[in-house]
Design a protein around this motif. Structure first.
Motif, PDB file in Angstrom:
ATOM      1  N   THR C 354       0.849  -1.332   0.011  1.00 47.10           N
ATOM      2  CA  THR C 354       0.145   0.020   0.075  1.00 47.10           C
ATOM      3  C   THR C 354       0.781   1.275  -0.109  1.00 47.10           C
ATOM      4  O   THR C 354       0.718   2.270  -0.665  1.00 47.10           O
ATOM      5  CB  THR C 354      -0.916   0.034   1.391  1.00 47.10           C
ATOM      6  OG1 THR C 354      -1.425  -1.380   1.558  1.00 47.10           O
ATOM      7  CG2 THR C 354      -2.143   0.862   1.114  1.00 47.10           C
ATOM      8  N   ARG C 357       2.369   1.762  -3.264  1.00 48.89           N
ATOM      9  CA  ARG C 357       1.745   2.403  -4.282  1.00 48.89           C
ATOM     10  C   ARG C 357       1.418   3.858  -4.077  1.00 48.89           C
ATOM     11  O   ARG C 357       1.658   4.796  -5.029  1.00 48.89           O
ATOM     12  CB  ARG C 357       0.428   1.702  -4.300  1.00 48.89           C
ATOM     13  CG  ARG C 357      -0.269   1.052  -5.759  1.00 48.89           C
ATOM     14  CD  ARG C 357      -1.227   0.346  -5.620  1.00 48.89           C
ATOM     15  NE  ARG C 357      -1.196  -1.164  -4.718  1.00 48.89           N
ATOM     16  CZ  ARG C 357      -2.095  -1.366  -3.836  1.00 48.89           C
ATOM     17  NH1 ARG C 357      -3.103  -0.861  -3.625  1.00 48.89           N
ATOM     18  NH2 ARG C 357      -1.556  -2.476  -3.077  1.00 48.89           N
ATOM     19  N   SER C 361       2.808   6.669  -6.927  1.00 50.15           N
ATOM     20  CA  SER C 361       1.969   7.261  -7.436  1.00 50.15           C
ATOM     21  C   SER C 361       2.298   8.976  -7.311  1.00 50.15           C
ATOM     22  O   SER C 361       2.399   9.948  -7.912  1.00 50.15           O
ATOM     23  CB  SER C 361       0.334   7.033  -7.005  1.00 50.15           C
ATOM     24  OG  SER C 361       0.368   7.354  -5.950  1.00 50.15           O
TER      25      SER C 361
END
Lengths: 517, 324, 365
Positions: C354, C357, C361
């Motif tokens: 998590t 990511r 991003s």
């Protein structure tokens, strides 16, 4: 391709894309494979061939893209879906349970009921027929670990056929075969083609592509760079497409000037932990200024021979002499230390578990085995600064990229990892280099570099023992070739007397006199 | 003569009673380890099960309800184990150890809070326990010398969980070697890649094995607190989960040899109980601590005399990942 | 290496462990709630009990001393690929070493007997750990099982020795006589007194500095010595070790011995520092706490010291909590300990994808 005759497609991939973290393994790959054809896929290590086929077989999930089988879209989320769609795959590393029988391996996943009894009987019957039809005889009750790799491959093929595969993917199938066995496999593929089955052949050996396929797709850095009819292309063109530039396929070198004997093994015997006799009385010698190549299908004792000569295996018999003197009893850390101290360098086959520690920084991997060097610290202490300095120097000399001593060893590409190991080992100016599979998992650019280094080392009067399963590599580098089969040396050939056919027969265990007939 | 028979039979009968939790735990470990998950957490699952069984048996006054609760709680622990090492590929040994510590803490905290008896559960009435059962014709056969003693005191007179365990051993052997699940179980512990490429989910298979492991540990826990004793006591498992693991290694991960290994450990335990306070000829009275240490010492000797690594499922201890 | 997604260093070493820790405490709070107490109030009592007044801080640091040592023991073994869960037994047997030295060598002056007792602790702990190490290295017996067995054996042995041979007959309890004053360690109260600082009476003693020195030693040994290089290589790959001329079996025995010695030093804090007598079960589960401490501290000495401080506070605050809240007993700390092993050890990578990511991003944006 408006002009091409409309052929039915067995498999069609559209825009397949896949990333592993930072690595872009497949970039919008399109691929069309005609029904009843043999389609080759070539590319360097890391070009994305195996990932692509892993996606087709449901082993990995694509991030984007469509897969069509026999013209209709299929969703392949697991190998089960692929099998249901009629796709079978023979992986490069066999997917077999070693302590299971052949029958149990075939049954796994296709048991035919909650209890094994009935499924076993059914499988026996239909496998009997399959084996007879295709000449793939295997003892169904033999344990996998007792079979040689060629037979294990047959089991893998049987597994795929038993599951009713209409599209068969073979990933580097000839890596474990002699040239003659490879020819037999290609004849089998021909038979399938004539039955309307489709074959996808992944390989990095261009000759096989030309000999066996109808069409060929070239991949580079995760993308398809070209697709050609096999009849309209050549080795040179394919090589250039694979690498993106002209490549020198052969290393130029002069004849060897062999000097005094450096290493001699006499009657080496070794039985492994499972009781299998891996070396059955091997004798050989290596002289200064020559490269001795050990050829053979993998698993015939070459790996053990190399480790034994490096002092890493507890031998069950025989003696090793280095410059006429015996070394410490092999199979102990002391023997491994002594060998290094005497100027024996060793680039092991298993780079990831033996040649380096993937979790270490490059600097830490660069001192592996040399961590006791005086210049690397004071007394019991180790100086990280000294290790980094040495690594920086080696990275320059051996063109390691990126030249970052603090980077984790596992994060370098295969070629750069190999350069780190090779650099570490030949930096100390050894008298003897033992090297296994020097270019396995290494890109073509690095292969050229490594081959040139080996020849230069030989020309400097050093002795080199080279173990390789790549016949091309042996033929390109060795001055003298020994062929191993089933733990023995079948015979020896001078480079001039060696050709692929003779070597192939010897690799199958046929004596050189008979092989030369 | 009859006295010697009686002595022997009663020693063997207590061997059987002491072996039950070991056997159940070892079978639990067999499922987990055959699937590729090293199960250091047997001890914790059993302890949690023991507490759940005693609590629920006390509240509902039913041993069977206690058993069900024990299995559920133990399965929940097994699922946490699975979540950590199957789903998140955590270190299996560390996860098992976490469960062990957690079980020690949770059972003590909850017992203290719920029952206010200093960390144990209230003593169970007979109705809330598994009581000894008499096999048919005990009275008639009991009169026969030797055979009667054996029948009445060794074969008959155990509680339901003892007989259940006896039945479970061949069942487990059958499941492991003769069924589809067993074939896949054995395969996934050896080479999960082979299982994956055969179209079988490695994770699902391992979770199924953990379910079996949890259920069996739960029975073992219920046995401790509602059959062998009449309450849950702090840390009442006393290392039995680890003894079971050692028995499993010694039994080469096979059900029947593992059964015998468990019986050996249990025999040592039964024997040490008998020898406490007894004057041994030539030695005198052996200190009670030395006797209590006997099962642990025996475990060490067996483990040391037998190199277990060669037989272990090859993929056990390694989280599965598709990339090699 | 999908689990090994790369993260910024501060996330990897700071945020991730904090998240794991937060998860463990959240669940602990739920347990408190489940037994009918107020978690917020519990936390307040805990914190106040741990650091709210000088005496509490001293007690916290006294527990911290134990946990640094047992945590280092687990961490060092971990680098050699060994899971030493026998710290409890190793410390217990080490107590015998301290006890024997302080009881029977007290005719020697303090400057002789104090270091002898410390070395005896290390030696006894090392020996008790080296046997499982030997069994692992040469007989293939799993070190987790053997160290557990050695914990049980240590308990039996010490009970026998204390109740049969060492106990003070004049005393009712199963413990030895008090050690002579010159054989024990300075208390913190004494030491601060030299500088004119008044400190409360507490079991905190000079062993605290011994623990910090041990942390420095581990740091140098593991990352800056040739022996540490050998240890880490064996911990990564036995094949690579043999290739590099390192004897894996010998390295394992040495690693276990050092690990046992570190755990053994815990007895110095308890027996020679705090108690001044040898008594039953003085290890009190601190050996097992070392596992959680090492995992939370990511097997690094700095992390171990910080994690030990946290656990020291938990133990001290937990004692206060058990006193203040009717439904909570001291084992609440063991629950937290188990959850920390679970979240910081086995589930250490749960939040990683998590976070990866999230940062990927952000980096792309």
């Amino acid at each position: 391709m408006a002009g091409a005759p409309a052929r039915e497609l067995a498999l069609e991939l559209v825009g397949i894309d896949k990333r592993f973290g930072a690595v872009h393994a497949n970039r919008a790959v399109d691929l069309s494979v005609a029904k009843g054809s043999i389609h080759g896929i070539v590319g360097e290590n890391g070009a994305g061939k195996s990932t692509l086929m892993g996606i087709v077989y449901g082993y990995y999930a694509a991030d984007a893209g469509t897969i069509r089988v026999d013209g209709s879209d299929v969703r392949i989320a697991s190998s089960q879906d692929a099998i249901a769609a009629g796709i079978g795959m023979v992986h490069q590393h066999f997917m077999l349970v070693e302590n299971f029988t052949v029958l149990e391996n075939v049954l796994l996943g296709a048991e035919g009921g909650a209890l094994l009894k009935k499924g076993e009987a059914d499988a026996r019957a239909s496998l009997g027929k399959l084996m007879a039809d295709y000449g793939l005889e295997v003892d169904l009750d033999a344990k996998i670990e007792a079979l040689d790799v060629g037979t294990q491959q047959r089991v893998e093929i049987l597994k795929a056929l038993y599951r009713g595969a209409r599209i068969l993917i073979l990933d580097e199938p000839t890596a474990v075969l002699t040239p003659q066995e490879a020819d037999a496999l290609f004849r089998l593929l021909d038979t399938w083609r004539s039955q309307g089955r489709t074959v996808i052949l992944i390989t990095h050996k261009l000759r096989e592509i030309l000999a066996a396929t109808d069409r060929v797709t070239v991949m580079r850095q995760g993308a398809v760079v070209a697709t050609r009819d096999t009849s309209a292309t050549s080795q040179e063109e394919l090589a250039e497409l694979m690498v993106g530039r002209r490549v020198q396929l052969r290393v130029a070198k002069d004849a060897a000037v062999a000097g005094a004997e450096v290493l001699r093994g006499e009657g080496l015997r070794y039985v492994d932990a499972r009781g299998v006799e891996r070396l059955r009385g091997v004798s050989l010698d290596v002289r200064a200024g020559e490269i001795v190549g050990i050829a053979g299908v993998s698993g015939n004792g070459q790996s053990e021979l190399l480790e034994a000569l490096a002092g890493l295996l507890p031998l069950n018999g025989g003696e090793i002499f280095y410059k006429g003197e015996k070394l410490a009893p092999p199979g102990t850390a002391a023997a491994s230390r002594a060998a290094r101290l005497h100027g024996i360098a060793h680039v092991p086959e298993d780079r990831h578990r033996m040649g380096m520690v993937v979790g270490y920084s490059a600097a830490e991997s660069t001192i592996l085995g040399y961590h006791s060097d005086d210049e690397l610290g004071f007394g019991p202490l180790l100086s990280n600064r000294a290790a980094t300095a040495r690594t920086t120097r080696l990275m320059g000399a051996y063109d390691v990229r990126p030249a970052a001593p603090a980077l984790r060893s596992g994060n370098f590409s295969g070629g750069n990892q190999q350069k780190i190991v090779l650099g570490r080992e030949i930096d100390r100016d050894p008298e003897l280099l033992l090297i296994g599979q020097p270019t396995r998992g290494v890109d073509i650019g690095a292969i050229e570099f490594i081959h040139r280094r080996l020849v230069a080392l030989r020309d400097a009067g050093k002795a080199i023992l080279l173990v390789s399963c790549e016949l091309d590599e042996i033929l390109g580098l060795a001055d003298r070739i020994l062929v191993m089969f089933d733990g023995r040396i079948v015979g020896e050939l001078a480079r001039a007397a060696a050709d692929e056919r003779t070597l192939g027969l010897m690799m199958a265990g046929i004596e050189p006199a008979a092989a030369a007939q | 003569m009859e006295d010697l028979v009686l002595q022997t039979v009663s020693l063997l009968a207590s061997t059987v009673r002491l072996a039950v939790p070991l056997i159940l735990c070892a079978l639990a470990g067999l499922f987990a380890e055959r699937s590729g998950v090293v199960d250091i957490g047997l001890e914790g699952k059993m302890l949690a099960g023991a507490f759940a069984a005693a609590s629920v048996a006390f509240w509902l006054q039913s041993a069977w309800a206690g058993l069900a609760a024990a299995m559920l709680v133990s399965i929940a622990f097994a699922l946490v184990h699975g979540f950590a090492c199957i789903t998140h590929r955590g270190n299996q040994v560390v996860a098992g150890m976490a469960l062990n510590v957690l079980a020690v803490g949770l059972t003590a905290v909850l017992a203290f809070a719920w029952f206010q008896e200093g960390g144990k559960t209230p003593a169970l009435a007979d109705a809330a326990r598994f009581r000894p059962l008499q096999l048919p014709f005990a009275a008639e056969i009991g009169a026969v010398p030797v055979i009667g003693t054996i029948y009445v005191r060794l074969l008959s007179g155990h509680n339901a969980l003892v007989y259940l365990t006896a039945a479970l051993v061949p069942v487990v052997a059958f499941v492991v070697f003769r069924t589809r699940f067993g074939l896949r179980l054995r395969a996934v512990g050896e080479n999960p890649h082979a299982v994956d490429t055969a179209g079988i989910s490695v994770a699902r298979l391992r979770y199924e094995a953990m379910l079996a492991s949890g259920a069996l540990c739960g029975i073992a826990g219920a046995y401790l607190s509602t059959a062998q004793s009449a309450a849950f006591l702090r840390e009442m498992t006393a290392g039995k989960g680890f003894l079971a693991l050692a028995a499993l290694i010694f039994g080469k991960w096979m059900p029947i040899p593992t059964l015998f290994a468990c019986l050996i450990f249990a025999f040592a335990d039964a024997l040490q109980g008998r020898l406490q306070g007894v004057e041994l000829p030539g030695i005198g009275e052996v200190p009670v601590q030395a006797l209590q240490a006997l099962p642990y010492l025996l475990t060490l000797l067996l483990l040391a005399g037998f190199v277990g690594k060669a037989n272990a499922p090859r993929a056990s201890g390694i989280p599965y990942s598709k990339e090699k | 290496m999908s689990a090994g997604a790369r993260l910024p260093r501060w996330v990897d070493l700071g945020l991730l462990p904090l998240l794991n820790l937060a998860a463990a405490f959240l669940l602990s709070g739920l347990v408190v709630l489940a037994i009918g107490e107020d978690p917020i109030k519990a936390l307040r009592i805990l914190v106040n009990g741990a650091v709210g007044y000088p005496e509490a801080i001293a007690f916290t640091l006294y527990y911290t001393t134990n946990f640094i040592l047992t945590g280092l023991a687990v961490a060092l073994a971990f680098h050699a690929g060994l899971f030493n869960i026998g710290g409890e037994g190793q410390a217990y047997v080490a107590g015998l070493g301290v006890g024997l030295a302080c009881l029977y060598l007290d005719f020697l002056p303090g400057f002789a007997v104090v270091p002898i007792a410390i070395l005896a602790a290390a030696a006894f702990g090392a020996a008790w750990a080296a046997i499982p190490g030997w069994l692992e290295a040469y007989r293939g017996s799993h070190v987790v099982i053997t160290t557990i067995m050695f914990n049980f054996l240590a308990a039996a042995l010490m009970t026998y020795l204390i109740t049969n041979w060492l106990l003070d007959p004049a005393h009712g309890a199963p413990e030895t006589r008090r050690f002579a004053g010159h054989t024990t360690l300075w208390t913190m109260q004494e030491m601060l007194g030299w500088f004119g600082i008044k400190a409360p009476r507490s079991p905190l003693n000079a062993a605290f500095f011994l623990a910090l020195a041990a942390a420095v030693f581990v740091w140098i040994y593991v990352w800056h010595s040739r022996a540490g290089y050998r240890l880490r290589t064996v911990g990564s790959s036995h094949k690579a070790a043999l290739y590099a001329g390192i004897d894996p079996a010998r390295t394992i025995v040495v690693a276990m011995a050092i690990s046992g010695a570190l755990a053994g030093l815990m007895a110095v804090n308890e027996i020679q520092g705090a108690q001044a007598r040898l008594l039953l079960s003085f290890t009190g589960g601190y050996g097992f706490v070392g596992i959680a401490v090492a995992l939370m501290g990511r097997n690094h000495p700095v992390g171990v010291c910080l994690a030990a401080l946290l656990f020291g506070a938990l133990y001290q605050g937990g004692a206060e909590l058990a006193f203040e809240m009717r439904n909570i007993n001291r084992e609440m700390v063991i629950v937290i300990q188990g959850l920390i092993i679970l979240f910081c050890g086995a589930l250490e990578n749960m939040f990683r994808p998590t976070l990866a990511r999230l940062f990927a991003s952000r980096g792309a944006a």
